[in-house]
Design a protein around this motif. Structure first.
Motif, PDB file in Angstrom:
ATOM      1  N   ALA A  80      21.674  -4.908 -59.386  1.00 22.88           N
ATOM      2  CA  ALA A  80      22.046  -5.920 -58.397  1.00 22.88           C
ATOM      3  C   ALA A  80      20.898  -6.882 -58.118  1.00 22.88           C
ATOM      4  CB  ALA A  80      22.480  -5.246 -57.097  1.00 22.88           C
ATOM      5  N   ASN A  81      19.654  -6.383 -58.242  1.00 18.26           N
ATOM      6  CA  ASN A  81      18.491  -7.196 -57.884  1.00 18.26           C
ATOM      7  C   ASN A  81      17.848  -7.914 -59.049  1.00 18.26           C
ATOM      8  OD1 ASN A  81      18.322  -6.732 -55.028  1.00 18.26           O
ATOM      9  ND2 ASN A  81      17.710  -4.645 -55.482  1.00 18.26           N
ATOM     10  N   VAL A  82      18.293  -7.562 -60.287  1.00 22.65           N
ATOM     11  CA  VAL A  82      17.715  -8.229 -61.444  1.00 22.65           C
ATOM     12  C   VAL A  82      18.272  -9.634 -61.478  1.00 22.65           C
ATOM     13  CG1 VAL A  82      17.740  -8.332 -63.963  1.00 22.65           C
ATOM     14  CG2 VAL A  82      17.389  -6.186 -62.827  1.00 22.65           C
ATOM     15  N   GLY A  83      18.033 -10.541 -60.874  1.00 17.90           N
ATOM     16  CA  GLY A  83      18.626 -11.869 -60.967  1.00 17.90           C
ATOM     17  C   GLY A  83      18.805 -12.461 -59.581  1.00 17.90           C
ATOM     18  N   ARG A  84      19.601 -11.783 -58.764  1.00 14.34           N
ATOM     19  CA  ARG A  84      19.879 -12.323 -57.431  1.00 14.34           C
ATOM     20  C   ARG A  84      18.605 -12.378 -56.582  1.00 14.34           C
ATOM     21  NH1 ARG A  84      24.873 -14.752 -56.076  1.00 14.34           N
ATOM     22  NH2 ARG A  84      26.477 -13.819 -57.384  1.00 14.34           N
ATOM     23  N   LEU A 336      19.080   2.161 -51.047  1.00  9.84           N
ATOM     24  CA  LEU A 336      18.087   3.096 -51.585  1.00  9.84           C
ATOM     25  C   LEU A 336      17.637   4.098 -50.520  1.00  9.84           C
ATOM     26  CD1 LEU A 336      15.860   0.699 -53.721  1.00  9.84           C
ATOM     27  CD2 LEU A 336      17.417   2.441 -54.578  1.00  9.84           C
ATOM     28  N   ASP A 337      18.595   4.632 -49.779  1.00 13.08           N
ATOM     29  CA  ASP A 337      18.334   5.608 -48.722  1.00 13.08           C
ATOM     30  C   ASP A 337      17.473   5.044 -47.599  1.00 13.08           C
ATOM     31  OD1 ASP A 337      19.808   7.607 -50.026  1.00 13.08           O
ATOM     32  OD2 ASP A 337      18.086   8.156 -51.253  1.00 13.08           O
ATOM     33  N   THR A 338      17.371   3.711 -47.518  1.00 12.91           N
ATOM     34  CA  THR A 338      16.607   3.060 -46.464  1.00 12.91           C
ATOM     35  C   THR A 338      17.551   2.196 -45.648  1.00 12.91           C
ATOM     36  OG1 THR A 338      14.653   2.978 -47.889  1.00 12.91           O
ATOM     37  CG2 THR A 338      14.660   1.545 -45.960  1.00 12.91           C
ATOM     38  N   THR A 339      17.434   2.251 -44.318  1.00 10.67           N
ATOM     39  CA  THR A 339      18.307   1.471 -43.451  1.00 10.67           C
ATOM     40  C   THR A 339      17.787   0.042 -43.335  1.00 10.67           C
ATOM     41  OG1 THR A 339      18.903   3.424 -42.168  1.00 10.67           O
ATOM     42  CG2 THR A 339      19.309   1.297 -41.156  1.00 10.67           C
ATOM     43  N   VAL A 340      18.650  -0.907 -43.677  1.00  5.72           N
ATOM     44  CA  VAL A 340      18.338  -2.331 -43.591  1.00  5.72           C
ATOM     45  C   VAL A 340      19.038  -2.883 -42.348  1.00  5.72           C
ATOM     46  CG1 VAL A 340      18.594  -4.568 -44.739  1.00  5.72           C
ATOM     47  CG2 VAL A 340      18.128  -2.511 -46.088  1.00  5.72           C
ATOM     48  N   ILE A 508       5.445  -6.461 -50.821  1.00  6.44           N
ATOM     49  CA  ILE A 508       4.197  -5.964 -51.428  1.00  6.44           C
ATOM     50  C   ILE A 508       4.123  -4.445 -51.305  1.00  6.44           C
ATOM     51  CG2 ILE A 508       1.680  -5.996 -51.220  1.00  6.44           C
ATOM     52  CD1 ILE A 508       1.926  -8.951 -50.393  1.00  6.44           C
ATOM     53  N   ALA A 509       4.569  -3.891 -50.162  1.00  7.11           N
ATOM     54  CA  ALA A 509       4.639  -2.430 -50.031  1.00  7.11           C
ATOM     55  C   ALA A 509       5.616  -1.853 -51.048  1.00  7.11           C
ATOM     56  CB  ALA A 509       5.066  -2.052 -48.614  1.00  7.11           C
ATOM     57  N   GLY A 510       6.730  -2.554 -51.280  1.00 10.29           N
ATOM     58  CA  GLY A 510       7.726  -2.073 -52.243  1.00 10.29           C
ATOM     59  C   GLY A 510       7.249  -2.145 -53.673  1.00 10.29           C
ATOM     60  N   GLN A 511       6.497  -3.184 -54.036  1.00  9.54           N
ATOM     61  CA  GLN A 511       6.020  -3.291 -55.417  1.00  9.54           C
ATOM     62  C   GLN A 511       5.031  -2.174 -55.733  1.00  9.54           C
ATOM     63  OE1 GLN A 511       4.216  -7.254 -55.213  1.00  9.54           O
ATOM     64  NE2 GLN A 511       2.176  -6.372 -55.456  1.00  9.54           N
ATOM     65  N   GLN A 512       4.431  -1.599 -54.696  1.00  9.13           N
ATOM     66  CA  GLN A 512       3.539  -0.443 -54.863  1.00  9.13           C
ATOM     67  C   GLN A 512       4.282   0.872 -54.689  1.00  9.13           C
ATOM     68  OE1 GLN A 512      -0.136  -1.822 -55.926  1.00  9.13           O
ATOM     69  NE2 GLN A 512      -0.004   0.221 -55.101  1.00  9.13           N
ATOM     70  N   CYS A 513       5.611   0.809 -54.459  1.00  8.85           N
ATOM     71  CA  CYS A 513       6.432   2.018 -54.265  1.00  8.85           C
ATOM     72  C   CYS A 513       5.859   2.894 -53.151  1.00  8.85           C
ATOM     73  CB  CYS A 513       6.536   2.824 -55.565  1.00  8.85           C
ATOM     74  SG  CYS A 513       7.211   1.911 -56.941  1.00  8.85           S
ATOM     75  N   SER A 514       5.369   2.260 -52.073  1.00  3.54           N
ATOM     76  CA  SER A 514       4.654   2.997 -51.027  1.00  3.54           C
ATOM     77  C   SER A 514       5.501   3.119 -49.766  1.00  3.54           C
ATOM     78  CB  SER A 514       3.324   2.314 -50.705  1.00  3.54           C
ATOM     79  OG  SER A 514       2.644   3.019 -49.693  1.00  3.54           O
ATOM     80  N   GLY A 526       7.317  -4.045 -35.241  1.00  2.00           N
ATOM     81  CA  GLY A 526       8.194  -3.740 -34.127  1.00  2.00           C
ATOM     82  C   GLY A 526       9.667  -3.796 -34.451  1.00  2.00           C
ATOM     83  N   ASN A 527      10.045  -4.203 -35.663  1.00  2.00           N
ATOM     84  CA  ASN A 527      11.445  -4.143 -36.086  1.00  2.00           C
ATOM     85  C   ASN A 527      11.494  -3.931 -37.595  1.00  2.00           C
ATOM     86  OD1 ASN A 527      11.413  -6.723 -37.466  1.00  2.00           O
ATOM     87  ND2 ASN A 527      11.634  -7.724 -35.475  1.00  2.00           N
ATOM     88  N   SER A 528      12.696  -3.822 -38.127  1.00  2.00           N
ATOM     89  CA  SER A 528      12.845  -3.410 -39.526  1.00  2.00           C
ATOM     90  C   SER A 528      13.041  -4.565 -40.498  1.00  2.00           C
ATOM     91  CB  SER A 528      14.030  -2.445 -39.649  1.00  2.00           C
ATOM     92  OG  SER A 528      15.205  -3.027 -39.120  1.00  2.00           O
ATOM     93  N   THR A 529      12.699  -5.801 -40.103  1.00  2.00           N
ATOM     94  CA  THR A 529      12.863  -6.922 -41.031  1.00  2.00           C
ATOM     95  C   THR A 529      12.042  -6.786 -42.322  1.00  2.00           C
ATOM     96  OG1 THR A 529      11.240  -8.135 -39.679  1.00  2.00           O
ATOM     97  CG2 THR A 529      13.570  -8.622 -39.304  1.00  2.00           C
ATOM     98  N   PRO A 530      10.837  -6.167 -42.321  1.00  2.00           N
ATOM     99  CA  PRO A 530      10.104  -6.023 -43.586  1.00  2.00           C
ATOM    100  C   PRO A 530      10.856  -5.183 -44.621  1.00  2.00           C
ATOM    101  CG  PRO A 530       8.630  -5.661 -41.737  1.00  2.00           C
ATOM    102  CD  PRO A 530      10.017  -5.710 -41.179  1.00  2.00           C
ATOM    103  N   VAL A 531      11.772  -4.325 -44.167  1.00  2.00           N
ATOM    104  CA  VAL A 531      12.504  -3.458 -45.086  1.00  2.00           C
ATOM    105  C   VAL A 531      13.365  -4.272 -46.039  1.00  2.00           C
ATOM    106  CG1 VAL A 531      14.238  -1.620 -45.225  1.00  2.00           C
ATOM    107  CG2 VAL A 531      12.497  -1.556 -43.442  1.00  2.00           C
ATOM    108  N   ILE A 532      13.816  -5.460 -45.618  1.00  2.00           N
ATOM    109  CA  ILE A 532      14.664  -6.293 -46.471  1.00  2.00           C
ATOM    110  C   ILE A 532      13.927  -6.663 -47.753  1.00  2.00           C
ATOM    111  CG2 ILE A 532      15.910  -8.485 -46.608  1.00  2.00           C
ATOM    112  CD1 ILE A 532      16.270  -8.331 -43.562  1.00  2.00           C
ATOM    113  N   GLY A 533      12.656  -7.051 -47.643  1.00  2.00           N
ATOM    114  CA  GLY A 533      11.870  -7.357 -48.834  1.00  2.00           C
ATOM    115  C   GLY A 533      11.464  -6.117 -49.593  1.00  2.00           C
ATOM    116  N   TYR A 534      11.210  -5.035 -48.867  1.00  2.00           N
ATOM    117  CA  TYR A 534      10.743  -3.788 -49.480  1.00  2.00           C
ATOM    118  C   TYR A 534      11.746  -3.211 -50.473  1.00  2.00           C
ATOM    119  CZ  TYR A 534       9.703   1.257 -49.629  1.00  2.00           C
ATOM    120  OH  TYR A 534       9.472   2.551 -50.037  1.00  2.00           O
ATOM    121  N   THR A 535      13.014  -3.172 -50.087  1.00  2.00           N
ATOM    122  CA  THR A 535      14.004  -2.481 -50.920  1.00  2.00           C
ATOM    123  C   THR A 535      14.175  -3.135 -52.289  1.00  2.00           C
ATOM    124  OG1 THR A 535      15.757  -3.754 -49.846  1.00  2.00           O
ATOM    125  CG2 THR A 535      15.301  -1.552 -48.974  1.00  2.00           C
TER     126      THR A 535
END
Length: 560
Positions: A80-84, A336-340, A508-514, A526-535
């Protein structure tokens, strides 16, 4: 006596490594913890000095199950992410290219062998799966058993030394250093982004909204009398639904053509801000105790509809037929088992799990249009699982030579690709291949931990020799292999891709799989907006980095 016991019954050493390793890995130092895998490896390296050894067959089976489950669960999101999500996906490419370049510079300047180079890649990129794919590649180099054993020991030792420093660096970079370099208050930026995406409040880490984003309330109709339900709902962006009406003590299910009358008691549900806005147009609020058979249902649905891929939740509602989308709300998004965060501006992808909330009939209609309901089953389709692993093993037997470098995927790379395909196939044809998320998580956790423990036990005294040989060079290299790709991604993401600061740092945290890095970042913002880029970057890097294990082994063998 203990030494003899561990040598005669190595399964004791295995479970001691798992138990103590996960205990050590759970100890937190601020936002940082080693994690169960690294903890298991450290304990296994110590116990390996006793001579306890695990059968190579168990090690290979455990890794095959882990890597297949990894590909299976990540398959839908990967494709799903290869392109979009190309803007975020580009950061994963930056990670791969820069880390591989740095590894080859280290190979040439520090004279690293193939095992040490691969272990440095696994540790610096905090991607444990590289250990398995690289170890397999080493076993196929045609070396003596002693040489293979030494190089595989170097993989896990270099990983354990560089992992700790790589982990600390990525956590500090994303949560502290990155915001300073961008000259932004990341907490204020995250709050602004949250509102921009349609959020109406900011959550501190570990807290919940006292006022839920979706709610239901009852009113006695006054000013809205004579209004058709469809027109009333459209006035508030179809973010509310008139679910039922109590008229003359009779409970009536409404449709879009229903006309409200003075004295009706109506039950409306929807997004809280829309409900509050609509309250002034209805009349006095009442208890609603007459609605005795009104139920709200929560159903998890995997999104498979092609037309919805890449749309925001708001765009999905706008493009849906008003009658078809009526009464259906997305309460949560799992990727990916992460809440967005399920905000109007959140972009959804095929493979996302949407938690639909509404009346049973509305939720069933929405599930049918969006994808398929995830059945809460505990059964695993072992035919599908076994076939997938077998196909992966066959794929792993094929190899090519590129520029004189022999590249062979091995069981790890083959099962990873097979898992990707079988996971993607399952998302499109859900009647086959049941592998519940809990079962897949057990395969990943236990498979990887068992593999790591077996490799750590077999490393033996070779581990100490490697640490003495390189000293501080490996930790320093691990730090540079986090900082340089991170700085490149920060510059490219900010200057050229124009990414929002919280989502860029999450990417950047996601590209390191951290996972520790994204946890620390969410706490700072203070909120979960970074998770959108992470996943997005996590889905790509989690697949691409393990495939680099054989590549590093091949290149280091030729140029090291």
């Amino acid at each position: 006596m203990i030494v003899e016991l561990l040598k005669s019954q190595p399964e004791i050493a295995l479970f001691v490594s798992l138990a103590l390793g996960y205990l050590i890995g759970s100890i937190r130092f601020g936002p940082i913890s080693l994690g169960g895998v690294c903890g298991t490896l450290i304990v296994a390296l110590v116990l390996g000095q006793t001579g306890a050894r695990i059968s190579p067959d168990l090690k290979n089976v455990a890794f095959a199950l882990f890597i297949f489950a990894l590909g299976f669960t990540g398959g839908p999101q990967f494709f799903a992410n290869v392109g979009r999500g190309w803007r975020y996906g580009l950061l994963s490419i930056v990670e791969i290219v820069s880390v591989m370049t740095l590894i080859m510079i280290a190979v040439v300047t520090m004279k690293l062998d193939a095992g040490t180079a691969a272990g440095l890649l696994a540790g610096a990129a905090t991607e444990s799966a590289v250990i398995g794919t690289a170890s397999e590649a080493i076993a196929k180099l045609g070396l003596s058993d002693a040489q293979v054993s030494t190089l595989q020991a170097h993989v896990v030792t270099a990983y354990s030394v560089s992992y700790l420093f790589g982990l600390i660096t990525i956590v500090l970079f994303t949560s502290q250093i990155g915001p300073i370099l961008m000259r932004v208050n990341v907490r204020e930026e995250a709050a602004r982004l949250f509102r921009k995406l349609g959020g109406d409040g900011v959550l501190d880490d570990g807290q919940r909204l006292a006022l839920p984003p979706l709610e239901g309330r009852a009113f006695e109709v006054g000013p809205a009398a004579g209004t058709q339900v469809s027109a009333f709902e459209a006035r508030f962006g179809n973010n509310i639904t008139v679910e039922q009406v109590l008229r003359e003590q009779r409970q009536i299910h409404t449709d879009a053509q229903f006309v409200l009358q003075t004295g009706d008691i109506v039950f409306i549900g929807g997004r809280r801000e829309a409900v509050v806005e609509a309250a002034g147009s209805l009349g006095a609020e009442v208890s609603g105790e007459g609605f005795v058979k009104l139920f709200a249902q929560r159903t998890d649905v995997m999104l498979t509809r092609r037309e919805a891929n890449g749309l925001t939740l708001a765009q999905m509602r706008e493009r849906a037929d008003p009658e078809a989308g009526r009464g259906i709300y997305v309460g949560a998004i799992t990727r990916l088992d992460t809440t967005v965060p399920a905000l109007p501006g959140t972009v959804v992808h095929r493979g996302d799990v949407l938690t639909l909330i509404g009346s049973p009939a509305d939720v069933a209609r929405g599930a049918q249009r969006l994808g398929y309901v995830i059945q809460q089953t505990q059964k695993t389709d072992f035919v599908y699982l076994g076939l997938g692993v077998l196909v992966g093993m066959m794929i792993g037997r094929f190899g090519v030579r590129v520029g004189g470098v022999a590249l062979e995927l091995g069981t790890g790379g083959g099962c990873l690709l097979s898992g990707l395909f079988f996971g993607w196939l399952r998302s499109h044809f859900p009647v086959v291949g049941s592998l519940p998320s809990a079962a897949a998580q057990v395969l990943k956790d236990f498979g990887l931990a068992t593999f790591i423990a077996a490799v750590g036990l077999s490393a033996g005294p070779d581990a100490i020799k490697l640490v003495r040989e390189y000293g501080l060079a490996l930790p320093l290299a691990g730090i540079l292999m986090v900082l340089i790709p991170g700085l490149l991604s920060l510059w490219i993401g900010r200057m050229f891709l124009k990414l929002e600061a919280p989502m860029l740092l999450g990417a950047i945290a996601g590209q390191q799989c951290s996972t520790p890095a994204i946890s620390a970042l969410v706490g700072v913002t203070g909120n979960s907006t970074p998770v959108i880029g992470y996943t997005i970057t996590y889905a790509l890097s989690n697949i691409l980095l393990p495939l680099m294990g054989p590549v590093v082994v091949g290149l280091a063998t030729k140029f090291g």
